[in-house]
Design an enzyme around this catalytic site. Structure first.
Site, mmCIF file in Angstrom:
data_model
loop_
_atom_site.group_PDB
_atom_site.id
_atom_site.type_symbol
_atom_site.label_atom_id
_atom_site.label_comp_id
_atom_site.label_asym_id
_atom_site.label_seq_id
_atom_site.Cartn_x
_atom_site.Cartn_y
_atom_site.Cartn_z
ATOM 1 N N ASP A 1 0.839 -1.195 0.000
ATOM 2 C CA ASP A 1 0.000 0.000 0.000
ATOM 3 C C ASP A 1 0.881 1.254 0.000
ATOM 4 O O ASP A 1 1.965 1.260 -0.580
ATOM 5 C CB ASP A 1 -0.915 -0.049 1.225
ATOM 6 C CG ASP A 1 -2.263 0.594 0.983
ATOM 7 O OD1 ASP A 1 -2.297 1.824 0.816
ATOM 8 O OD2 ASP A 1 -3.269 -0.119 0.967
ATOM 9 N N HIS B 1 -3.663 5.852 3.916
ATOM 10 C CA HIS B 1 -4.473 4.704 3.505
ATOM 11 C C HIS B 1 -3.897 3.380 4.005
ATOM 12 O O HIS B 1 -4.611 2.523 4.528
ATOM 13 C CB HIS B 1 -4.574 4.707 1.979
ATOM 14 C CG HIS B 1 -5.442 3.644 1.415
ATOM 15 N ND1 HIS B 1 -4.982 2.380 1.129
ATOM 16 C CD2 HIS B 1 -6.742 3.656 1.060
ATOM 17 C CE1 HIS B 1 -5.969 1.655 0.609
ATOM 18 N NE2 HIS B 1 -7.048 2.417 0.562
ATOM 19 N N SER C 1 -11.440 -0.866 -0.289
ATOM 20 C CA SER C 1 -10.153 -0.896 0.420
ATOM 21 C C SER C 1 -10.332 -1.185 1.899
ATOM 22 O O SER C 1 -9.490 -1.814 2.525
ATOM 23 C CB SER C 1 -9.454 0.458 0.298
ATOM 24 O OG SER C 1 -8.744 0.561 -0.882
#
Length: 496
Positions: free
Chosen positions: A180, A210, A375
């Site tokens: 990520d 994120h 996600s």
């Protein structure tokens, strides 16, 4: 050429050995009461019989149902000079399905029983314990959704929910690779379990947030499913949430190498790559790298994508369904409806909570944030995968078997909403389907090893839009100092 990513952002198992019965029908020195030729009986009695010696360990004896005429319990007991009413005989089984007995016996009896063809199982009695469901209250709604078959209701922006699980290891020994934007490994929820791994650039920090959020849902304390697992930060995306396919494949290459090195280390269980990102189309190179990782025994979870389209049209979600052992994850909200943004179709294997998910954030070691997207659904699946691997070692190096187990334990007929044809619409579940008990809040306290700690003073129904002030009000200054998380302000962002 640089490719831009759309940022996604049973009882205890009875494992004693079964001793197969060898060919000779009876042990030497033991007399048979079964019908047989005179020579057989004479042979059996030619050796001097040994008297039963009282005491010994407890054994379970099951007779062979495949023989034409299974013996009666008294007959077999008499061969070893016992009877149903002997003090060493604990139980006798004479039902229509099976016959046998339980008795305390020493080696001479066990050897004889192992030599009887009409005895199929000679097994030492073992301890059995029921599964005890443990609960962790003060959890986000997503953790209750993946650990209960009951309807989940309430304010999804509170921690008024309960996480239930049967295995307190919670993924211990499993390595979760967060492929990520990086991970803030020092964040309070990781408690020292997160490490820096690969980075495509010198700066290893999570400039976007994120990756930290995903890691928190997969394995963080309070917010995470597998809060005993280890986390490895694999940074392949930049602070703007985009990256190149070359960097991503390089990150996967590092994961495979680290996985191979870790396999020989004490306590290692297995590896999972959690990938909450996607391309605007498909990439044969990305797909090939994923399938190679699967072949190496690395489990893979991928986000279905947020286009509201067919998940088969995008990498890496096109690896879902029957295309590989990778698990492609769609999103639902608290009402179990497929999220309007979620991709669907035959390449989506399973659905998980993906709306208003609260988890760790990048700004400080105590900042948390709400995000929505496939996600956010994906790390719920990653966490359950780690949980199942730690619970059953046979799943650890077999991605196809784990995927099958994951899908077989998924909840049917709960997910609602329109999907593309071929979508099975099943809901993630960790194997616990019992109703949820009443809530007792938990929080994390400050310290080098963060674990969930019971808060002494309860306060329910508080909206966590002002979480920091809620915690201040929850505990008095004279009580144990507790870590105060600060919620990142603003509307819930949609990430891939």
């Amino acid at each position: 050429m640089r490719v831009t990513f759309a940022f996604a952002t049973l009882l205890a198992v009875w494992t004693s050995s079964i001793l197969a019965a060898p060919t000779p029908q009876y042990g030497h020195g033991f007399i048979s009461n079964s019908t047989g030729t005179t020579s057989e009986v004479a042979s059996a009695t030619s050796s001097a019989p040994s008297s039963h010696q009282t005491g010994g360990e407890e054994y379970v004896i099951i007779f062979n149902n495949s023989v034409p005429t299974p013996p009666h319990v008294a007959e077999v007991l008499s061969r070893i000079e016992l009877s149903p009413d002997h003090s060493d005989v604990k139980y006798t089984f004479n039902n229509s399905a099976f016959r046998g007995f339980v008795a305390n016996m020493k080696s001479h009896c066990i050897d004889a029983l192992n030599n009887m063809t009409d005895v199929s199982h000679v097994e030492k009695s073992v301890s059995i314990a029921s599964y005890t469901t443990t609960t962790r209250s003060g959890s986000p709604w997503g953790l209750q959704r993946v650990s209960s078959a009951s309807t989940v209701s309430g304010d999804e922006k509170t921690l008024d929910f309960t996480y239930s699980f049967n295995d307190a290891k919670l993924g211990q020994g499993v390595d979760i690779y967060i492929v990520d934007t990086g991970v803030r490994t020092t964040h309070a929820v990781f408690g020292g379990r997160a490490k820096q791994g690969f980075s495509f650039e010198t700066d290893t920090s999570d400039g976007d947030g994120h990756g930290t959020h995903v890691a928190g849902t997969a394995a963080g304390a309070v917010f995470g499913v597998a809060s005993g697992a280890s986390i490895w930060a694999v940074k392949v995306l930049g602070s703007d949430g985009s990256g190149a396919s070359s960097d991503t494949i390089a990150g996967m290459n590092w994961v495979v190498q680290n996985h191979e090195a870790r396999k020989s280390q004490p306590g290692f269980v297995g590896s999972i790559m959690s990938m909450s990102w996607g391309l605007a189309g498909t990439s044969s190179a990305i797909d090939a790298a994923i399938k190679s990782a699967l072949s190496a025994g690395i489990h893979v979870s991928v986000a279905a994508g947020n286009s509201g389209k067919d998940a088969c049209s995008f990498s890496p979600s096109d690896n879902g369904g029957g295309n590989s052992a990778a698990v492609s994850v769609g999103s639902i909200g608290i009402g179990n409806a497929v999220s309007s943004f979620s991709n669907t179709g035959k390449c989506v294997d399973i659905y998980a909570p993906g709306e208003n998910v609260l988890s760790a954030w990048k700004d400080s070691d105590t900042t948390i944030q709400y995000l929505s997207g496939t996600s956010m659904a994906t790390p719920h699946v990653t966490g359950v995968m780690a949980y199942l691997m730690a619970q059953d070692a046979s799943l650890a190096a077999d991605p196809a078997k784990l995927k099958s187990t994951l899908l077989s334990s998924a909840l049917q007929n709960i997910v609602t909403g329109n999907v593309i044809a071929g979508d099975q619409k099943v809901l993630l579940n960790n194997g616990v389907t019992a109703s949820v008990p009443s809530i007792t809040r938990r929080w994390v306290k400050s310290g080098s090893n963060l674990t969930e700690e019971l808060v002494h003073k309860e306060k329910r129904g508080v909206n966590l839009n002002s979480l920091a002030s809620w915690i201040s009000d929850l505990v008095g200054k004279d009580e144990v100092e507790r870590l105060k998380f600060a919620v990142k302000r603003g509307e819930t962002a949609l990430r891939y």
